[in-house]
Design an enzyme around this catalytic site. Structure first.
Site, PDB file in Angstrom:
ATOM      1  N   SER A 143      -5.807 -17.177  43.959  1.00 45.38           N
ATOM      2  CA  SER A 143      -7.072 -16.497  44.254  1.00 45.38           C
ATOM      3  C   SER A 143      -7.494 -15.728  43.016  1.00 45.38           C
ATOM      4  O   SER A 143      -6.642 -15.279  42.223  1.00 45.38           O
ATOM      5  CB  SER A 143      -6.869 -15.507  45.412  1.00 45.38           C
ATOM      6  OG  SER A 143      -7.950 -14.604  45.483  1.00 45.38           O
ATOM      7  N   TYR A 157      -2.310  -8.885  49.153  1.00 45.77           N
ATOM      8  CA  TYR A 157      -2.740 -10.297  49.077  1.00 45.77           C
ATOM      9  C   TYR A 157      -2.857 -10.727  47.616  1.00 45.77           C
ATOM     10  O   TYR A 157      -2.351 -11.787  47.224  1.00 45.77           O
ATOM     11  CB  TYR A 157      -4.086 -10.446  49.795  1.00 45.77           C
ATOM     12  CG  TYR A 157      -4.777 -11.773  49.590  1.00 45.77           C
ATOM     13  CD1 TYR A 157      -4.386 -12.905  50.293  1.00 45.77           C
ATOM     14  CD2 TYR A 157      -5.848 -11.880  48.696  1.00 45.77           C
ATOM     15  CE1 TYR A 157      -5.042 -14.120  50.117  1.00 45.77           C
ATOM     16  CE2 TYR A 157      -6.506 -13.091  48.510  1.00 45.77           C
ATOM     17  CZ  TYR A 157      -6.101 -14.206  49.219  1.00 45.77           C
ATOM     18  OH  TYR A 157      -6.743 -15.408  49.037  1.00 45.77           O
TER      19      TYR A 157
HETATM   20  P1  NAP Z   1      -9.264 -20.000  56.296  1.00 46.00           P
HETATM   21  O1  NAP Z   1     -10.626 -20.606  56.428  1.00 46.00           O
HETATM   22  O2  NAP Z   1      -9.006 -18.639  56.863  1.00 46.00           O
HETATM   23  O3  NAP Z   1      -8.212 -21.041  56.883  1.00 46.00           O
HETATM   24  C1  NAP Z   1      -6.856 -20.701  56.853  1.00 46.00           C
HETATM   25  C2  NAP Z   1      -6.036 -21.918  57.215  1.00 46.00           C
HETATM   26  O4  NAP Z   1      -4.655 -21.569  57.086  1.00 46.00           O
HETATM   27  C3  NAP Z   1      -6.253 -22.367  58.642  1.00 46.00           C
HETATM   28  O5  NAP Z   1      -6.167 -23.777  58.662  1.00 46.00           O
HETATM   29  C4  NAP Z   1      -5.080 -21.728  59.386  1.00 46.00           C
HETATM   30  O6  NAP Z   1      -4.698 -22.433  60.544  1.00 46.00           O
HETATM   31  C5  NAP Z   1      -4.001 -21.834  58.325  1.00 46.00           C
HETATM   32  N1  NAP Z   1      -2.892 -20.891  58.472  1.00 46.00           N
HETATM   33  C6  NAP Z   1      -2.938 -19.529  58.515  1.00 46.00           C
HETATM   34  N2  NAP Z   1      -1.699 -19.027  58.648  1.00 46.00           N
HETATM   35  C7  NAP Z   1      -0.854 -20.082  58.692  1.00 46.00           C
HETATM   36  C8  NAP Z   1       0.539 -20.207  58.840  1.00 46.00           C
HETATM   37  N3  NAP Z   1       1.342 -19.134  58.962  1.00 46.00           N
HETATM   38  N4  NAP Z   1       1.077 -21.455  58.848  1.00 46.00           N
HETATM   39  C9  NAP Z   1       0.289 -22.559  58.732  1.00 46.00           C
HETATM   40  N5  NAP Z   1      -1.051 -22.488  58.596  1.00 46.00           N
HETATM   41  C10 NAP Z   1      -1.607 -21.268  58.582  1.00 46.00           C
HETATM   42  O7  NAP Z   1      -8.812 -19.926  54.753  1.00 46.00           O
HETATM   43  P2  NAP Z   1      -9.515 -20.495  53.426  1.00 46.00           P
HETATM   44  O8  NAP Z   1     -10.561 -19.525  53.017  1.00 46.00           O
HETATM   45  O9  NAP Z   1      -9.822 -21.914  53.576  1.00 46.00           O
HETATM   46  O10 NAP Z   1      -8.325 -20.292  52.390  1.00 46.00           O
HETATM   47  C11 NAP Z   1      -7.446 -21.337  52.022  1.00 46.00           C
HETATM   48  C12 NAP Z   1      -6.593 -20.860  50.863  1.00 46.00           C
HETATM   49  O11 NAP Z   1      -7.448 -20.498  49.769  1.00 46.00           O
HETATM   50  C13 NAP Z   1      -5.751 -19.626  51.166  1.00 46.00           C
HETATM   51  O12 NAP Z   1      -4.512 -19.721  50.499  1.00 46.00           O
HETATM   52  C14 NAP Z   1      -6.573 -18.494  50.589  1.00 46.00           C
HETATM   53  O13 NAP Z   1      -5.786 -17.381  50.251  1.00 46.00           O
HETATM   54  C15 NAP Z   1      -7.172 -19.168  49.364  1.00 46.00           C
HETATM   55  N6  NAP Z   1      -8.390 -18.521  48.885  1.00 46.00           N
HETATM   56  C16 NAP Z   1      -9.543 -18.486  49.638  1.00 46.00           C
HETATM   57  C17 NAP Z   1     -10.673 -17.839  49.157  1.00 46.00           C
HETATM   58  C18 NAP Z   1     -11.956 -17.749  49.923  1.00 46.00           C
HETATM   59  O14 NAP Z   1     -12.881 -17.022  49.475  1.00 46.00           O
HETATM   60  N7  NAP Z   1     -12.119 -18.424  51.027  1.00 46.00           N
HETATM   61  C19 NAP Z   1     -10.623 -17.230  47.891  1.00 46.00           C
HETATM   62  C20 NAP Z   1      -9.452 -17.283  47.151  1.00 46.00           C
HETATM   63  C21 NAP Z   1      -8.342 -17.931  47.664  1.00 46.00           C
HETATM   64  P3  NAP Z   1      -5.416 -22.198  61.988  1.00 46.00           P
HETATM   65  O15 NAP Z   1      -6.757 -22.921  61.907  1.00 46.00           O
HETATM   66  O16 NAP Z   1      -4.494 -22.822  62.970  1.00 46.00           O
HETATM   67  O17 NAP Z   1      -5.571 -20.722  62.165  1.00 46.00           O
END
Ligand code: NAP
Length: 252
Positions: A143, A157
């Site tokens: 991130s 985080y």
């Molecule tokens: P998101 O929309 O909140 O989706 C999170 C996903 O992770 C969901 O599929 C969730 O499953 C799954 N998950 C959560 N806890 C879990 C666990 N303990 N075991 C297995 N699966 C789990 O997240 P996102 O924004 O797509 O983020 C994806 C990645 O990118 C993350 O690592 C996040 O830190 C990183 N990231 C995101 C952003 C951003 O702005 N969005 C920025 C920087 C980094 P369920 O659907 O079953 O809940």
């Protein structure tokens, strides 16, 4: 015809879902891991099946070693593992470090750090030439927070993602001679559910105009970077984490 298999943790929503759809389009059989939202995971798989691809939804908490084995046994049933996207990640509500509970910190590091280690270990046991495998790729989700520190919001985080970037370097060098490339992607502000899950549904709208590119990114834009690192187009790249942040991770 057997398709190379990709495990995508957190493949049910957001960046993971976009990556699952793109991977299937590019000929991968996909393990769409989720932890609670079975409907979202099934919907991603249904879209892949409708387009003629292969996908299976597999429940499992990446922070639980038995669940991780369950996820990878599902991959084994689909064919030969070609890659792992360590995408599952969580944030928490905005807090200062001196307000964070032990329980919060334990969950934050267990899912965001330990989960990535457990999944990587399971993938290496299958892909490394040292273990009789054919090689493969691992992509870790960092991130922009790893660079910015996220003060007053979630330093826990951001620190977990800093650990993921060090993990990417160390693991890449550890398995470089075993047919496995390990890289990372460092997203900025991306339009997904993660902001609402941190108690801030308006976070994207609030920050987007202040970003160098004047907008948030999409899950598909991150997925394309992930799939570049999975593909042979990046065959001489290992140990790198590339920013997909519209300039956020590098702006002064
Ligand atoms: P998101 O929309 O909140 O989706 C999170 C996903 O992770 C969901 O599929 C969730 O499953 C799954 N998950 C959560 N806890 C879990 C666990 N303990 N075991 C297995 N699966 C789990 O997240 P996102 O924004 O797509 O983020 C994806 C990645 O990118 C993350 O690592 C996040 O830190 C990183 N990231 C995101 C952003 C951003 O702005 N969005 C920025 C920087 C980094 P369920 O659907 O079953 O809940």
């Amino acid at each position: 015809m057997t398709h190379p298999v990709l495990v995508i943790t957190g493949g049910s929503r957001g960046i993971g879902a976009a990556t699952a759809l793109l991977a299937a389009e590019r000929g991968y059989a996909v393990v769409v891991n989720y932890v609670g939202n079975v409907a979202a995971a099934e919907s991603v798989c249904a879209r892949i099946h409708a387009a003629g691809g292969q996908a299976v939804a597999v429940r499992g908490d990446v922070a639980n070693p038995e669940d991780v084995e369950h996820i990878f046994r599902a991959a084994d049933r689909m064919g030969t593992l070609a890659g792992l996207i360590n995408n599952a990640g969580v944030v928490d509500v905005a807090q200062r470090v001196d307000e964070m509970s032990f329980e919060r910190l334990t969950r934050m590091f267990a899912i965001n750090i330990t989960g990535s280690f457990l999944c990587a270990a399971a993938a290496i046991k299958r892909m490394s030439t040292r273990h009789g495998g054919k090689g493969g790729v691992i992509v870790n989700l960092s991130s922009a927070g790893a660079k910015l520190g996220s003060p007053g919001q979630y330093v826990d985080y951001a620190s977990a993602k800093g650990a993921i970037e060090t993990f990417t370097v160390g693991l890449a060098l550890e398995v470089a001679g075993e047919g496995i490339r390990v890289n990372g992607v460092r997203p900025g502000i991306i339009e997904t559910d993660i902001h609402a899950s941190g108690g801030e549904p308006d976070r994207v709208a609030r920050i987007a105009p202040t970003l160098p590119l004047k907008r948030a990114g999409t899950a598909e834009e991150v997925a394309r970077a992930i799939m570049w690192l999975v593909s042979d187009e990046s065959s001489y790249t290992t140990g790198e984490t590339i920013s997909v942040s519209g300039g956020r991770a590098i702006a002064p």
